[in-house]
Design an enzyme around this catalytic site. Structure first.
Site, mmCIF file in Angstrom:
data_model
loop_
_atom_site.group_PDB
_atom_site.id
_atom_site.type_symbol
_atom_site.label_atom_id
_atom_site.label_comp_id
_atom_site.label_asym_id
_atom_site.label_seq_id
_atom_site.Cartn_x
_atom_site.Cartn_y
_atom_site.Cartn_z
ATOM 1 N N GLU A 52 26.951 41.701 47.329
ATOM 2 C CA GLU A 52 26.248 42.401 48.399
ATOM 3 C C GLU A 52 24.910 42.822 47.799
ATOM 4 O OE1 GLU A 52 25.502 46.236 50.094
ATOM 5 O OE2 GLU A 52 24.203 44.467 49.983
ATOM 6 N N GLU B 234 14.264 45.332 46.821
ATOM 7 C CA GLU B 234 15.092 45.457 45.612
ATOM 8 C C GLU B 234 15.135 44.146 44.812
ATOM 9 O OE1 GLU B 234 18.946 47.394 45.902
ATOM 10 O OE2 GLU B 234 18.377 48.242 47.859
#
Lengths: 385, 385
Positions: free
Chosen positions: A145, A154
């Site tokens: 994930e 990110e």
């Protein structure tokens, strides 16, 4: 907030071609994942949990007797599910001390014979697969994930690519298998609040400049332009986390990026460039900006497809919301828009030089009104922080 | 939040004996100072500004014709005042890109012939003093606003010490010259809110554990103890920024640390240990915790004293408040207290291993009631984050 980059610390994989200082990366990024409170937030996201749970347990044939890697295991949840679905062996890699909690969780759920938790970053570790001496590609499944706000914030997918290229069998399967970024024009009263916030900050600044001159004999007016830029960036150009209501979406949504997780390279995602169109579907409205979100799919691979395909979407929804929300990019000033207006958009997203886990966005837009009139095109810069 | 430390990056001066990774230090600490908004907050602190302004302009004899260093110049304000007070030469050192704004401000205020802004950290730079070839100690004055919450948070005084030991003449003067840490017992309704926050978080966690077992087949109860520790640290053990009203101070205040800025070493401040006493002055009250603050004084040196001594205090005040506020350490549970109760306290403050700019505090307390009864002593751990 940005942070400094140093060349020469760590390998080149983390920053999309540029060496990332590991300690700074920890301070800027990884450290938040070492808190149970943060893991709990993600574990409490029912849409997220249901999607991954269904993807695994409705496709046990991908897991039973197989060798699995969970990239960025956090609390260990995906690794545990993989083991419960029948995996022979699961490697659960986690960069932070959360790995200790994952290890405890694995043991408390009686899966320590199957799940091996490894603390470290994917780029640095070795996977201790015994057996065939020259076996390099030995994973059947990589589950992760990795999605951030608007999918790529990110830049964690880099690490998934790294794991895939290091260890995934040619016949191996990626969970999820596909990912898409979406955008749509939106309306939102928040655009006015942000303008007021900016105006208020400038008004306050002007008073401050006056006072500093009067009481302290220093003229700060030379900094006004820089202060305005800083405040504009903060209040108006930084994308906002929002939970949009579908009624706020005032035009057709479009895919701005498609990723095949089994073949995408870092080069494919380090810069996202897309031209797309959108038609306004609400009448007599205000184009206040654009909402960005993503979906992922669990389809298995071409040769080894899922028995039950699963979708995880973060699109604006009446009933479902996720911890990702959507990212909203505001237009200052907002623009009056009518049903049938056509938007031609160019979208560019690149990584921030100061911090490869944050993004910079450029949005170009030309509006052709339903009346036929062509409005002058404009270009706006945004920051995903 | 903490960050990781790495040995081997940078010199040993920054961490109080331990090498600090510079990029992590920037991400954790320095970067906030590169924002004009943050500088403006400090420049808008009238108590702070008045104290330094008065200290300089009421003691021009220390500056006129002298060579001055401003450690951590930020916007350049102290350097500019030093020049306006008649300094021959002012070096204004700033680690962040704020130095560019300082340079612009110096120029806009017509002081570029006097003030030289240098971007870099004190530990790394050279000061370009021409003239006597072997002149090492050439500064007449070191001025700096280095104080963090409760004085030593941020550990910036290390850098002032470094500058002093590198370049200050034996006859040189420190601005400020002295600093003290203070503590006093306090009452505050916030202690109950924080308890409620903690209880709420645990209640929420228990529901989460149930749900995760029910819906997702994973038993998370093994993590309850760790989650409770994390939440307790966050809600109850981390000191809070507060603007205390003097009425909240329920006992005598005591000095827990005194620093002579001309002689203190890093070893003197890297661990603060103190035993002190306090008498409760409010009757029928609740000892909810302790407030910590500081003051600094501008007294010049013994051989070259100030003509006008100035004090900058951050003690609880009806009319004055500063951006430092006070740091509040809550006692859970609070303790009933009466006028005349005597507190014997031991205070220990050390630097966090993960981040030398943050602190860990241990407070030992024994209460002797006004009745003569001796309550059992207790020890509490706190974190200044």
């Amino acid at each position: 907030m940005g942070s400094s980059h140093q060349n020469g610390g760590g390998d080149g994989g983390g920053g999309g071609m540029m060496a990332v200082d590991k300690a700074a990366d920890y301070a800027n990024y990884f450290c938040t994942y070492s808190f149970l409170y943060h893991q709990k937030e993600m574990l409490s996201d029912r849409v997220r949990m249901d999607a991954y749970h269904n993807a695994v347990f409705q496709n046990k044939h991908h897991f039973a007797g197989k060798t699995v890697l969970d990239v960025g295991t956090g609390s260990g949840i995906l690794a545990i599910w993989s083991a419960q679905a029948g995996a022979r062996k699961v490697y659960a890699v986690e960069a932070t001390k959360m790995s200790e909690h994952a290890r405890a969780l694995v043991k408390a759920n009686n899966l320590e014979n199957v799940v091996q938790v490894i603390e470290g970053s994917i780029e640095d570790i070795s996977l201790p697969e015994k057996g065939w001496f020259f076996l390099v590609f030995f994973l059947d499944v990589i589950i992760s994930e990795w999605m951030g706000y608007f999918l790529l914030r990110e830049s964690m997918f880099d690490s998934v690519i790294c794991a895939r290229d290091r260890w995934l069998k040619p016949t191996g399967v990626m969970y999820p298998s596909h990912a898409r970024m979406w955008m749509a024009p939106i309306r939102s009263g928040l655009v006015d609040h942000k303008k007021d916030d900016f105006d208020g900050a400038m008004h306050d600044w002007n008073g401050f400049v006056e006072d500093t001159k009067t009481y302290y004999g220093v003229d700060m007016s030379v900094l006004t332009k820089s202060f305005a830029e800083e405040q504009r960036k903060y209040y108006q150009q930084t994308s906002l986390w929002q939970n949009l209501h579908p009624q706020q979406v005032i035009g057709t949504a479009a895919v701005v990026k498609e990723i095949d997780c089994s073949t995408a390279s870092v080069a494919d995602i380090v810069e996202v460039r897309s031209n797309f169109a959108s038609t306004i579907t609400s009448d007599n409205t205000r184009l206040c900006g654009f909402g960005g979100w993503f979906d992922v799919h669990f389809r298995g691979s071409k040769d080894d497809p899922a028995q039950q395909e699963v979708e995880l979407t973060t699109a604006p929804s009446v009933h479902d919301s996720t911890h990702w929300g959507q990212q909203v990019f505001f237009l200052h000033p907002p623009i009056r828009a009518s049903e049938g207006d056509n938007l031609s958009l160019s979208f560019t997203m690149t990584r921030s030089k100061e911090n490869h886990r944050l993004m910079e966005v450029e949005l170009g837009c030309q509006i052709k009104c339903s009346s036929g009139k062509l409005l002058p095109p404009f270009n706006k810069k945004f920051y995903i922080e």
